[in-house]
Motif scaffolding. Structure first.
Motif, short mmCIF file in Angstrom:
data_model
loop_
_atom_site.label_atom_id
_atom_site.label_comp_id
_atom_site.label_asym_id
_atom_site.label_seq_id
_atom_site.Cartn_x
_atom_site.Cartn_y
_atom_site.Cartn_z
N LEU A 199 0.83 -1.20 0.00
CA LEU A 199 0.00 0.00 0.00
C LEU A 199 0.87 1.26 0.00
O LEU A 199 0.46 2.30 -0.50
CB LEU A 199 -0.91 -0.01 1.23
N PHE A 200 2.08 1.14 0.53
CA PHE A 200 2.96 2.30 0.69
C PHE A 200 4.12 2.28 -0.30
O PHE A 200 5.07 3.03 -0.16
CB PHE A 200 3.52 2.33 2.11
N ARG A 201 4.03 1.42 -1.31
CA ARG A 201 5.11 1.30 -2.28
C ARG A 201 5.24 2.59 -3.07
O ARG A 201 4.25 3.22 -3.46
CB ARG A 201 4.82 0.14 -3.21
N VAL A 202 6.47 3.00 -3.32
CA VAL A 202 6.73 4.21 -4.11
C VAL A 202 7.63 3.83 -5.27
O VAL A 202 8.47 2.93 -5.18
CB VAL A 202 7.38 5.32 -3.27
N ASP A 203 7.45 4.52 -6.40
CA ASP A 203 8.26 4.23 -7.57
C ASP A 203 9.43 5.20 -7.67
O ASP A 203 9.59 6.10 -6.86
CB ASP A 203 7.41 4.25 -8.85
N LYS A 204 10.23 5.01 -8.69
CA LYS A 204 11.44 5.81 -8.86
C LYS A 204 11.09 7.28 -9.02
O LYS A 204 11.76 8.16 -8.48
CB LYS A 204 12.22 5.31 -10.07
N ASN A 205 10.03 7.59 -9.78
CA ASN A 205 9.65 8.99 -10.00
C ASN A 205 9.31 9.67 -8.70
O ASN A 205 9.64 10.83 -8.47
CB ASN A 205 8.48 9.06 -10.98
N PHE A 206 8.61 8.93 -7.82
CA PHE A 206 8.25 9.51 -6.53
C PHE A 206 9.51 9.77 -5.71
O PHE A 206 9.66 10.81 -5.08
CB PHE A 206 7.33 8.57 -5.77
N PRO A 223 13.15 8.55 10.17
CA PRO A 223 13.25 9.88 9.60
C PRO A 223 14.30 9.98 8.49
O PRO A 223 15.39 9.41 8.61
CB PRO A 223 13.62 10.75 10.80
N LEU A 224 13.91 10.66 7.43
CA LEU A 224 14.80 10.95 6.32
C LEU A 224 15.26 9.71 5.56
O LEU A 224 16.26 9.74 4.86
CB LEU A 224 16.02 11.75 6.81
N LYS A 225 14.56 8.60 5.72
CA LYS A 225 14.94 7.39 5.01
C LYS A 225 13.73 6.73 4.37
O LYS A 225 12.71 6.57 5.01
CB LYS A 225 15.61 6.38 5.95
N LEU A 226 13.89 6.35 3.12
CA LEU A 226 12.94 5.44 2.51
C LEU A 226 13.40 4.03 2.81
O LEU A 226 14.60 3.77 2.94
CB LEU A 226 12.86 5.66 1.00
N VAL A 227 12.47 3.10 2.91
CA VAL A 227 12.80 1.75 3.36
C VAL A 227 12.78 0.79 2.18
O VAL A 227 11.82 0.75 1.41
CB VAL A 227 11.80 1.29 4.44
N ASP A 228 13.85 0.02 2.03
CA ASP A 228 13.90 -1.01 1.00
C ASP A 228 13.14 -2.24 1.49
O ASP A 228 13.26 -2.64 2.64
CB ASP A 228 15.35 -1.41 0.69
N PHE A 229 12.39 -2.84 0.57
CA PHE A 229 11.63 -4.03 0.96
C PHE A 229 11.48 -4.92 -0.25
O PHE A 229 11.18 -4.46 -1.35
CB PHE A 229 10.27 -3.64 1.50
N HIS A 230 11.67 -6.21 -0.05
CA HIS A 230 11.54 -7.18 -1.15
C HIS A 230 10.27 -8.00 -0.95
O HIS A 230 10.06 -8.58 0.10
CB HIS A 230 12.75 -8.11 -1.19
N PHE A 231 9.42 -8.00 -1.96
CA PHE A 231 8.20 -8.80 -1.92
C PHE A 231 8.57 -10.22 -2.35
O PHE A 231 8.92 -10.47 -3.50
CB PHE A 231 7.14 -8.22 -2.84
N SER A 242 11.50 -6.02 -6.35
CA SER A 242 11.94 -5.36 -5.12
C SER A 242 11.41 -3.94 -5.20
O SER A 242 11.29 -3.37 -6.27
CB SER A 242 13.47 -5.36 -5.04
N ALA A 243 11.08 -3.37 -4.06
CA ALA A 243 10.48 -2.04 -4.08
C ALA A 243 10.88 -1.29 -2.84
O ALA A 243 11.45 -1.84 -1.90
CB ALA A 243 8.96 -2.13 -4.19
N ARG A 244 10.58 -0.03 -2.83
CA ARG A 244 10.80 0.79 -1.66
C ARG A 244 9.45 1.31 -1.21
O ARG A 244 8.58 1.60 -2.02
CB ARG A 244 11.76 1.94 -2.00
N TYR A 245 9.30 1.43 0.09
CA TYR A 245 8.02 1.92 0.59
C TYR A 245 8.25 3.07 1.56
O TYR A 245 9.31 3.21 2.16
CB TYR A 245 7.22 0.81 1.25
N TYR A 246 7.23 3.89 1.62
CA TYR A 246 7.28 5.08 2.45
C TYR A 246 5.94 5.21 3.17
O TYR A 246 4.90 5.26 2.54
CB TYR A 246 7.54 6.32 1.59
N VAL A 247 5.97 5.25 4.48
CA VAL A 247 4.75 5.35 5.27
C VAL A 247 4.59 6.78 5.75
O VAL A 247 5.31 7.23 6.65
CB VAL A 247 4.78 4.40 6.48
N PRO A 248 3.68 7.54 5.15
CA PRO A 248 3.48 8.92 5.61
C PRO A 248 2.87 8.95 7.00
O PRO A 248 2.26 7.97 7.45
CB PRO A 248 2.53 9.50 4.56
#
Length: 553
Positions: A199-206, A223-231, A242-248
């Protein structure tokens, strides 16, 4: 005996005899906020999150509400539905789940009604109503996941479940701590993507956009970090990645819901209980003037809505705080938190037409009725017909229960909706002409006044419940709402639309008395943006469900 019964009994006495179950519900909803903070800080392990929700649900049902029977009802019904969808592969899978879930709920509704259980007492029918929405939508989502993608609508594709979940994940969805008691109900895929972080996955453009630096400041865990996560598993869109996610951070919108919920609690405590709907059955109400009766109904209906505002706002706020309420980003890059919204209070209270009003009330239930009843009983490639409407109405009525008051409200509401379409189709174009456009604010005001007065009149039986008492109160009001419906229909039957034609023609004239040219396109109006033409011969255009005059270019 539940561990907090003594506490709630003493609290009930100290606050003027408020129902202990009502106090327990408020306590549970408020407790879901610290629980949400704990939940979002759990290690990233979906199974741990599922177990957390199930454990919380057991504690609430066993130790706070003394509703162990409700837990067993929900557990049994969920497992039976899971088994049906595991072994019945065709269309009869979701149909059997629908019949079973709604049928079981109906039995409990009937038992509650025969037992004369008051609404001060919370029983298994409350969480079971939420359960019916979850089980039936889940069943259709599984069915859709087994069909070719090309046969699905965009909405169905987004919610289709392509792999049967584990029992643990499934029960985590059913017993999610933020919504299993009073809602909000939500889709299984929303829950799955929430717990596995998609739900919180972000793409390269983001990641590379300017707004990232702005939104990074709101990150609550790292803080100040996007999190790497592998599905690890194959994703539902068909690729391993593999994707990165960001939880606002949803703290501020969650606290906003909490504050408004508390505000409405204070409203009920300070004045809401002074305007009970039951007072309409008293001799005092009978002896006041018609105008005062009508005014009291407006206030009492508003006060009756407050309890819905409270539970829906508090529950939504907890879901937002946990992260489930996140719904992507708007065009400015700001996070949206309306995924599980069940009420838009401002839109409801200011609605100037019935459609807008109903679209903002019990939103998730309306979505369920539309996507899993109204559109499902419509044959593929066909438009929804009268049967679709009747099936939806019948399902909604049965889902609520079997008190006659519900059916009086729903049937009367159907006629009100018909009148609304008639008036908006034929009257509104008058105030869109150049000559009368300055009177549009006045039209909007009277539209609001008519809509709010009519809906508050129509819902009287919904609050009183019994047939005899509902008709008695309507009689004291001279059935004014129903008389208005009849008179409007009679007026149009006698040719009032011809008067409207003349008024619109006058409104289209320029200073020289010439009628301006307007484009005519004869296409059937289906409420989805097509150009239409009404009986007056005036070309109209649909914009967001509203009809406006379309000037010839």
């Amino acid at each position: 005996m539940p561990m907090l019964d003594d506490f709630f009994s003493k609290l009930s006495t100290s606050v003027g005899g408020v129902s202990t179950d009502h106090l327990k519900m408020i306590f549970t909803l408020l407790a879901s906020y610290p629980l949400a903070l704990i939940y979002k800080r759990l290690p990233h392990n979906p199974n741990l999150k599922h177990l957390f929700s199930i454990t919380v649900a057991i504690i609430i049902l066993f130790e706070i509400f003394d509703l162990s029977s409700a837990f067993y009802v929900m557990l049994g019904g969920s497992l039976i539905s899971y088994a049906i969808m595991s072994f019945v592969k065709g269309v009869w899978g979701p149909r059997l789940v629908f019949l079973y879930a709604l049928g079981h709920l109906s039995i409990n509704h009937i038992y509650r009604q025969l037992d004369r259980t008051t609404y001060d007492k919370y029983d298994s029918t409350g969480p079971q109503m939420v359960l019916v929405i979850k089980l039936t939508s889940f069943a259709f989502n599984i069915f859709d996941g087994r069909k070719p993608i090309k046969e699905l609508t965009p909405y169905q594709r987004s919610k289709a479940i392509t792999s049967m979940p584990s029992i643990l994940e499934y029960l985590g969805y059913i017993f999610f701590f933020g919504g299993f008691m009073v809602g909000p109900a939500f889709e299984f895929m929303d829950y799955r993507q929430f717990t596995n972080m998609k739900l919180f996955r972000v793409d390269k453009n983001f990641i590379e956009s300017d707004r990232t630096e702005k939104t990074k400041k709101d990150l609550h865990l790292k803080p100040l970090k996007l999190v790497d996560f592998h599905f690890n598993k194959k994703s539902d869109i068909g690729t391993d990645e593999s994707a990165r996610y960001y939880v606002p951070n949803g703290f501020i919108p969650a606290m906003s819901k909490l504050c408004f919920g508390i505000f409405f609690i204070l409203c009920i405590v300070t004045f809401g209980n002074n305007y009970p709907m039951d007072w309409t059955l008293s001799e005092e109400f009978k002896n006041i003037s018609f105008f005062n009766k009508l005014l009291y109904i407006q206030i009492a209906s508003f006060c009756a809505r407050l309890k819905y505002y409270i539970v829906w706002l508090l529950a939504e706020g907890a879901c937002i705080l946990s992260g489930l309420g996140f719904n992507g980003y708007d065009e400015r890059g700001d996070a949206k938190w309306d995924r599980v919204s069940n009420i838009d209070i401002i839109a409801y209270e200011t609605a100037d037409n019935i459609k807008s009003l109903l679209d903002t009330w019990n939103i998730n239930t309306n979505k369920w009725l539309r996507n899993y009843v109204y559109l499902r009983v419509t044959p593929p490639g066909k438009k929804p017909n009268f049967f679709s409407t009747i099936a939806t109405f019948g399902t909604s009525a049965i889902w609520h229960g079997f008190y006659p008051g519900y059916y009086l409200t729903f049937v009367s509401g159907a006629f009100v909706q018909s009148i609304h379409r008639l008036l908006r189709r034929d009257i509104r174009p008058i105030f869109l002409t150049p000559k009368y456009s300055s009177l549009k604010p006045l039209y909007n005001f009277f539209g609001w006044l008519f809509t709010q007065t009519m809906i508050n009149y129509i819902v009287i039986p919904f609050n009183i419940l019994t047939l005899r008492n509902s008709l008695y109160v309507w009689k004291l009001l001279y059935f004014c709402g129903h008389v208005a419906i009849i008179l409007i229909n009679v007026a149009f039957w006698l040719g009032f639309n011809k008067v409207i034609v003349n008024i619109i023609d006058e409104g289209l004239k320029n200073k020289k008395g010439q009628v301006k040219k307007w484009k005519v396109e004869r296409k059937e109006f289906d409420g989805e943006g097509k150009v239409a033409i009404n009986e007056t011969g005036i070309p109209l255009e649909v914009e967001n469900g509203s009809i406006v005059l379309k000037k010839e270019e």
